[in-house]
Write an enzyme that holds these catalytic residues in place. Structure first.
Site, short mmCIF file in Angstrom:
data_model
loop_
_atom_site.label_atom_id
_atom_site.label_comp_id
_atom_site.label_asym_id
_atom_site.label_seq_id
_atom_site.Cartn_x
_atom_site.Cartn_y
_atom_site.Cartn_z
N TYR A 194 0.81 -1.36 0.01
CA TYR A 194 0.04 -0.04 -0.20
C TYR A 194 1.09 1.28 -0.05
O TYR A 194 1.92 1.08 0.49
CB TYR A 194 -0.94 0.12 1.24
CG TYR A 194 -0.48 0.24 2.58
CD1 TYR A 194 0.17 1.54 3.13
CD2 TYR A 194 0.53 -0.99 3.15
CE1 TYR A 194 0.73 1.70 4.12
CE2 TYR A 194 0.81 -0.66 4.64
CZ TYR A 194 1.16 0.45 4.97
OH TYR A 194 1.87 0.57 6.21
N PHE A 204 2.12 9.41 4.05
CA PHE A 204 2.08 9.34 5.44
C PHE A 204 2.64 7.84 5.96
O PHE A 204 2.91 7.73 6.98
CB PHE A 204 0.87 9.88 6.10
CG PHE A 204 -0.20 8.74 5.79
CD1 PHE A 204 -0.65 7.60 6.13
CD2 PHE A 204 -1.25 9.36 4.83
CE1 PHE A 204 -1.79 6.88 5.94
CE2 PHE A 204 -2.43 8.87 4.43
CZ PHE A 204 -2.48 7.45 4.96
N ASP A 205 2.39 7.01 5.05
CA ASP A 205 2.75 5.78 5.24
C ASP A 205 2.87 4.87 3.90
O ASP A 205 2.01 5.07 2.94
CB ASP A 205 1.87 4.90 6.13
CG ASP A 205 2.46 3.66 6.79
OD1 ASP A 205 3.66 3.50 6.63
OD2 ASP A 205 1.53 3.11 7.38
N ILE A 222 -8.50 0.16 9.51
CA ILE A 222 -9.55 0.87 9.66
C ILE A 222 -10.56 0.58 8.74
O ILE A 222 -10.70 -0.16 8.02
CB ILE A 222 -9.07 2.31 8.93
CG1 ILE A 222 -8.43 2.41 7.45
CG2 ILE A 222 -8.02 3.02 9.74
CD1 ILE A 222 -8.28 3.58 6.83
N TYR A 248 -9.22 7.40 10.71
CA TYR A 248 -8.97 7.80 12.25
C TYR A 248 -9.98 8.87 12.68
O TYR A 248 -9.34 9.33 13.81
CB TYR A 248 -7.36 8.20 12.08
CG TYR A 248 -6.66 7.11 11.53
CD1 TYR A 248 -6.49 6.03 12.37
CD2 TYR A 248 -6.13 7.16 10.20
CE1 TYR A 248 -5.77 4.94 11.74
CE2 TYR A 248 -5.13 6.21 9.88
CZ TYR A 248 -5.16 5.07 10.55
OH TYR A 248 -4.44 4.05 10.21
N PHE A 265 -5.45 5.70 -0.31
CA PHE A 265 -4.32 4.64 -0.45
C PHE A 265 -4.40 3.87 -1.97
O PHE A 265 -5.56 3.58 -2.56
CB PHE A 265 -4.90 3.44 0.52
CG PHE A 265 -4.96 4.02 1.77
CD1 PHE A 265 -3.68 3.78 2.72
CD2 PHE A 265 -5.86 4.51 2.55
CE1 PHE A 265 -3.50 4.12 3.84
CE2 PHE A 265 -6.06 4.73 3.96
CZ PHE A 265 -4.67 4.69 4.51
#
Length: 274
Positions: A194, A204-205, A222, A248, A265
């Site tokens: 991902y 962010f990731d 999530i 979130y 994503f």
């Protein structure tokens, strides 16, 4: 078990030493006041068990688990690890996690065993995700989208694109590549790559950037992911546009994801892990 069981132990004293052996620093008594504390203990126990399984095949005799446990007593839990668990369980108690890890590694003492830890964690995840999904459905019915202004505007415009589909919950997705493998169920564990960004393009990731796919349960993420994964055939690559209430929410996640952030994503579903 039909209802979520909360493990609450008040001033529980653990007998951790015998004879003249000195107690391992970081072990000791634990007070669990809520589901976050209980989840943190179960996770610490599970992490210690996993660690012991990793060192068991080593070609050395006389490995002292107590001495190993001492090495962890002053170490901080990685920030990314803590943030990820906090986002899944709506909180994370690092001190209780560390104590559970050391108790199990040094003394093989825990309030959980393999079965009760997995049952408790899965029940808690199911409850938290169910609560979020119910809330998101109600909000979608009322036309309430609490994302920040930039996220709200982005979702409104993005939904107009013909290649973007929108589910009843408000999740938006775009199929980049359609796979032909099986579709995961809620109880499955999957492996995927991902790449996560905010609507402004800030990463962010990303497992892609780390160069290593990740494995997790379909319901251990999530709500937006849980919904999408149960529609994706293995081999697919989708782009998900996740409203904050399916991600979130107002709490955000650490310093990388602020309150009420819309998330994007790219998800490549590699396999269902047996």
């Amino acid at each position: 078990m039909k209802r979520l069981v909360f493990f609450t132990f008040v001033s529980a004293m653990i007998i951790l030493s015998s004879g003249c052996n000195r107690r391992v620093p970081g072990s000791g008594r634990v007070e669990m006041k809520n589901s976050i504390d209980s989840a943190s203990y179960a996770l610490g126990f599970r992490e210690a068990n996993h660690f012991k399984q990793q060192i068991a095949p080593l070609a050395f005799e006389g490995i002292d688990h107590k001495e190993m446990a001492k090495l962890f007593s002053d170490l901080a839990v990685k920030k990314a690890f803590s943030e990820r668990l906090s986002s899944i369980f709506d909180g994370f108690n690092e001190e209780i996690f560390r104590t559970a890890f050391i108790n199990e590694l040094a003394y093989e003492f825990s309030y959980f065993d393999d079965i009760t830890a997995e049952i408790y964690l899965q029940q808690l995840i199911n409850k938290l995700n169910s609560d979020k999904e119910n809330k998101s459905r109600e909000m979608a019915k009322k036309g309430i989208y609490p994302d920040n202004e930039s996220g709200k505007a982005f979702l409104e415009e993005n939904a107009k694109r013909p290649e973007v589909s929108v589910t009843n919950s408000g999740l938006q997705f775009e199929i980049i590549r359609d796979g032909d493998g099986p579709i995961p169920q809620a109880s499955d564990r999957i492996k995927c790559h991902y790449h996560g960004t905010l609507v402004n393009g800030k990463v962010f990731d990303s497992s892609v950037e780390r160069g290593e796919p990740i494995v997790f349960g379909v319901r251990q993420v999530i709500a937006g992911w849980t919904e999408a994964l149960q529609m994706m055939p293995v081999g697919s690559k989708w782009r998900l546009y996740v409203p904050s209430y399916l991600a979130y929410g107002e709490n955000g996640a650490g310093d990388r994801i602020g309150p009420n952030e819309t998330l994007i994503f790219e998800v490549e579903l590699l396999e269902i892990v047996k």
